[in-house]
Write a protein that holds these residues in place. Sequence first.
Motif, PDB file in Angstrom:
ATOM      1  N   SER A 196       0.831  -1.215   0.000  1.00 43.12           N
ATOM      2  CA  SER A 196       0.000   0.000   0.000  1.00 43.12           C
ATOM      3  C   SER A 196       0.856   1.252   0.000  1.00 43.12           C
ATOM      4  CB  SER A 196      -0.920  -0.012   1.223  1.00 43.12           C
ATOM      5  OG  SER A 196      -1.760  -1.141   1.230  1.00 43.12           O
ATOM      6  N   ALA A 197       1.952   1.218   0.768  1.00 38.98           N
ATOM      7  CA  ALA A 197       2.863   2.371   0.822  1.00 38.98           C
ATOM      8  C   ALA A 197       3.524   2.625  -0.529  1.00 38.98           C
ATOM      9  CB  ALA A 197       3.920   2.150   1.900  1.00 38.98           C
ATOM     10  N   LYS A 198       3.864   1.552  -1.252  1.00 39.09           N
ATOM     11  CA  LYS A 198       4.468   1.702  -2.571  1.00 39.09           C
ATOM     12  C   LYS A 198       3.491   2.299  -3.567  1.00 39.09           C
ATOM     13  CE  LYS A 198       7.907  -1.988  -2.151  1.00 39.09           C
ATOM     14  NZ  LYS A 198       8.319  -3.318  -2.631  1.00 39.09           N
ATOM     15  N   LYS A 199       2.210   1.910  -3.476  1.00 38.60           N
ATOM     16  CA  LYS A 199       1.209   2.437  -4.378  1.00 38.60           C
ATOM     17  C   LYS A 199       0.974   3.943  -4.145  1.00 38.60           C
ATOM     18  CE  LYS A 199      -1.407  -1.828  -5.129  1.00 38.60           C
ATOM     19  NZ  LYS A 199      -2.704  -2.520  -4.917  1.00 38.60           N
ATOM     20  N   VAL A 200       0.997   4.330  -2.852  1.00 41.09           N
ATOM     21  CA  VAL A 200       0.781   5.743  -2.506  1.00 41.09           C
ATOM     22  C   VAL A 200       1.947   6.600  -2.988  1.00 41.09           C
ATOM     23  CG1 VAL A 200       0.591   7.364  -0.586  1.00 41.09           C
ATOM     24  CG2 VAL A 200      -0.700   5.228  -0.543  1.00 41.09           C
ATOM     25  N   SER A 201       3.184   6.068  -2.828  1.00 37.24           N
ATOM     26  CA  SER A 201       4.360   6.843  -3.242  1.00 37.24           C
ATOM     27  C   SER A 201       4.521   6.850  -4.759  1.00 37.24           C
ATOM     28  CB  SER A 201       5.621   6.228  -2.606  1.00 37.24           C
ATOM     29  OG  SER A 201       5.779   4.888  -3.002  1.00 37.24           O
TER      30      SER A 201
END
Length: 457
Positions: free
Chosen positions: A452-457
């Motif tokens: 999820s963090a990779k998708k947001v960044s």
Amino acid sequence: MSSVHQESLFTLEDLLNLSPQDTYGFFFNTLDIRPFLKVVSKKFVLGAPTQLNYTAMLRSLFIRVIERIPTIKDLRKRLKQSVEFNLNCGFTGSDRIPSEATYSRLIQKLQGSAVFEQTQEALVRLAFQEGFLDASTVAMDATHVESRDRQPEKKKVDVEELPTEIPKKKRGRKSKAEREKWLQEQLEIEANRPLFEKKVEEQLPCTFTQLRGQIPLAPEWGVKKNSAGKNVFWYGFKAHLLVDCKSQYILTALLSSGSINDGKMAIPLLKMLAEHHPELEVKQVLADAGYDLAPIYKQVEGMGAQALIDYNRRKESLVEGKDKYFRPVCKEGNSYRYDSCDAKYNTLKYTQPKECTSCPFNDGTCQKVFKIKRDSDPRKYTVPARGSDGYYDLYKKRTAVERVHAYLKEYFQLNNMRHRGTKAQVDFYFSCLTYTASKLTVDRWNQTLERSAKKVS
């Protein structure tokens, strides 16, 4: 403007501190209780219908470990008092709360099955397939577990039964015939002993199934040295674990009587790992000095791995020309440096100490390189060599198994085994299986957060 996202780590403590509904949902998404239902459910359609909700009963037993509820009596009390807890366990309004005897019969059915072992294997295999463990470096150790059984009373000796005259021992050497007779008697006594009372090398030709059937499970007095070097006595069992050092997953787990030596349970743990998880490629096996036995090194080498076990001197004196780590020393007493291991010839290479380059007594006669065959004594010559930085860096990872012991005792009821005798084995498996399922749940949750963090960044 760039933003920095800090990695969010989800721990076992976070999982246990979540709201019950979230915790149970995540946990039972990982742990499949259908194999347990096959063991305890009714086998035939004929006969009276079953009025028990076995699914809810099994869920409540695992939840008891998560919630650290001490006894089945307290579990029933919680089910009666809390409607929310009752529903979270899976009971419906029409279900009656099972009695303690009903729970006891359920546990009795689980005791005679291999469902715990099979489910533990399945979870470890899932963790390996999903990339959460590689088991390249593993560690083994044992911890004491007190029993709820009453400690045996000392036997009272009846004075009248004692012999009036004690026969005197014959002084001097035995004759040849008497000595041969005595040796034959000793061989017969040794042959008739149980397997775990014999020497450890007797376990090497046995399969894990053969070893498993002979592990003593009755509670006994045990003794272990604490961190201060003093003997600590307890009455009960020993929990033996083989743990992946990096991920801290329990790979194999066994319970034994408290009187069993730690080293006698090493080969069963290793054989269990080799037979049940052939997909895992173990490279190093770490253990403390209690496991420093030649048959254990042989078993580890048979698995294609290296054993790094703390050396137990057993009142042995230092070898002349060697230091305490069995490295060669020069004329001035400086230790040679470990350089490498030649896998082809199975030799350790030691090079000249740095001090020799500036030593005023070095007349060029000091040997520059030593090569030592590991086969000469596998206990002394390990890879990496004892005393080297590589050895210390690897051996530090052994504390992973001690952390797992602490987790099991603090959070998963290992120090609160309520059942008596061999039924205590069920409590042990509940603790280990709940820990493994929780660990896999946490790793999956962390993986989801990272994606999820990779998708947001």
